[in-house]
Write a protein that holds these residues in place. Structure first.
Motif, short mmCIF file in Angstrom:
data_model
loop_
_atom_site.label_atom_id
_atom_site.label_comp_id
_atom_site.label_asym_id
_atom_site.label_seq_id
_atom_site.Cartn_x
_atom_site.Cartn_y
_atom_site.Cartn_z
N ASP A 164 0.83 -1.21 0.00
CA ASP A 164 0.00 0.00 0.00
C ASP A 164 0.86 1.26 0.00
O ASP A 164 0.48 2.29 0.53
N GLU A 165 2.05 1.17 -0.57
CA GLU A 165 2.98 2.29 -0.53
C GLU A 165 2.45 3.50 -1.29
O GLU A 165 1.73 3.36 -2.27
N ARG A 166 2.84 4.66 -0.80
CA ARG A 166 2.43 5.92 -1.39
C ARG A 166 2.78 6.01 -2.87
O ARG A 166 2.08 6.61 -3.67
N GLU A 167 3.94 5.44 -3.21
CA GLU A 167 4.45 5.57 -4.58
C GLU A 167 3.65 4.75 -5.59
O GLU A 167 3.82 4.90 -6.79
N LEU A 168 2.84 3.83 -5.09
CA LEU A 168 2.06 3.00 -6.03
C LEU A 168 0.79 3.73 -6.44
O LEU A 168 0.14 4.37 -5.60
N ASP A 169 0.45 3.62 -7.69
CA ASP A 169 -0.80 4.18 -8.19
C ASP A 169 -1.94 3.33 -7.58
O ASP A 169 -2.11 2.17 -7.95
N SER A 170 -2.68 3.92 -6.64
CA SER A 170 -3.66 3.11 -5.90
C SER A 170 -4.82 2.67 -6.79
O SER A 170 -5.51 1.70 -6.47
N ALA A 171 -5.03 3.37 -7.90
CA ALA A 171 -6.13 2.99 -8.80
C ALA A 171 -5.74 1.77 -9.64
O ALA A 171 -6.60 1.09 -10.19
#
Ligand SMILES: O=C(O)CCC(=O)C(=O)O
Ligand SMILES: [Fe+2]
Length: 273
Positions: free
Chosen positions: A181-188
């Motif tokens: 769930d890292e910030r750098e990952l595109d959560s969409a």
């Protein structure tokens, strides 16, 4: 999810790497059209052109299983047939360069420990990965990784710029509970997990039902990740659910898992053991 990608893939044989990718790709194709391509010699460019129809056929041919629970949304399919998966695994075993030395260790309570598996990162140029205080650059995509990545894109309609590879020598190797769930990952963007080799149990646990302070009792979700399979972890799965690959002493064979991700920032931090 748009599973029916209609863009035409134009195949050209440019460099030895490109050529190898084509050979692996062709060797891995299934179905009639693809068999025809296998029979052709790989130098015939025209025979390597995939049409819109073939792309649609491929996407349609997959059987998806929906896996749902509160805040969990996953899709599972067999992306590669057994014979294809055997070839891909062999190529990965030849191609992938895993971290060694200090890059293969993790800090736990101030002490350095060996990671209970091997890891490697590949991706687009310039992407960095921060792991346990170490910043590692993604190695450039290999032909086999490009083929797998493109196959995942064809099947799902999602593109990826980074892959984390975990190699488990046998059932003693594992990955502890964590969320991607890292910030750098595109959560969409979903995370696409492709597995080769030994079949292993993958366990999801809801964040409010972990440990002694669990506030709720939610049943874990267990999925057997088979040779050649694709597990798509869609939003918001990684917000609410931790996942792990537990030790399974009876498993004697290696397994290679690739998690394709979309990084939007420059760094990615993951805390696992
Ligand atoms: O090996 C697996 O199936 C899971 C790997 C994983 O969770 C990860 O790379 O973050
Ligand atoms: Fe993970």
């Amino acid at each position: 999810m748009d599973r029916f990608v209609t863009k035409t893939r134009k195949k050209t044989l440019e460099s030895p790497d490109e050529e190898k990718k084509k050979i692996v790709e062709v060797a891995c194709q299934s179905g009639q059209v693809k068999r025809r391509r296998l029979e052709s010699n790989f130098k015939d460019e025209a025979s390597l052109s995939a049409t819109e129809e073939e792309d649609k056929d491929f996407a349609h041919a997959l059987t998806w299983k929906k896996i749902e629970a509160e805040g969990l949304d996953c899709d599972y399919t067999l992306l590669f047939q057994r014979s294809e998966a055997d070839i891909v695994l062999k190529e990965l075993e030849k191609e992938v360069e895993y971290f060694s030395g200090d890059l293969a260790k993790v800090h736990v309570f101030g002490k350095l420990h060996n990671i209970p598996r091997r890891q490697a990162t590949y991706g687009d140029q310039g992407l960095k990965y921060t792991f346990s205080g170490l910043q590692l650059s993604a190695r450039p995509w290999t032909p086999t990784l490009v083929m797998i990545r493109d196959r995942v894109t064809e099947a799902t309609g999602h593109s990826f710029n980074f892959v984390l590879i975990n190699r488990y020598q046998d059932g003693n190797d594992h990955i502890g509970e964590h969320r991607d769930d890292e910030r750098e990952l595109d959560s969409a963007s979903p995370i696409a997990s492709v597995s080769f080799g030994a079949s292993r149990e993958f366990v999801f646990r809801h964040c409010s039902s972990r440990g002694k302070k669990a506030s709720r009792k939610i049943e874990p979700v267990c999925i057997e990740l088979q040779h050649g399979s694709l597990l798509l972890m869609n939003w918001p799965t990684n917000v609410y659910w931790y996942h792990s690959l537990p030790v399974r002493k009876k498993v004697l064979l290696p397994r290679v898992n690739l998690t394709f991700r979309k990084i939007v920032g420059l760094n990615k931090t993951q805390k696992t053991s």
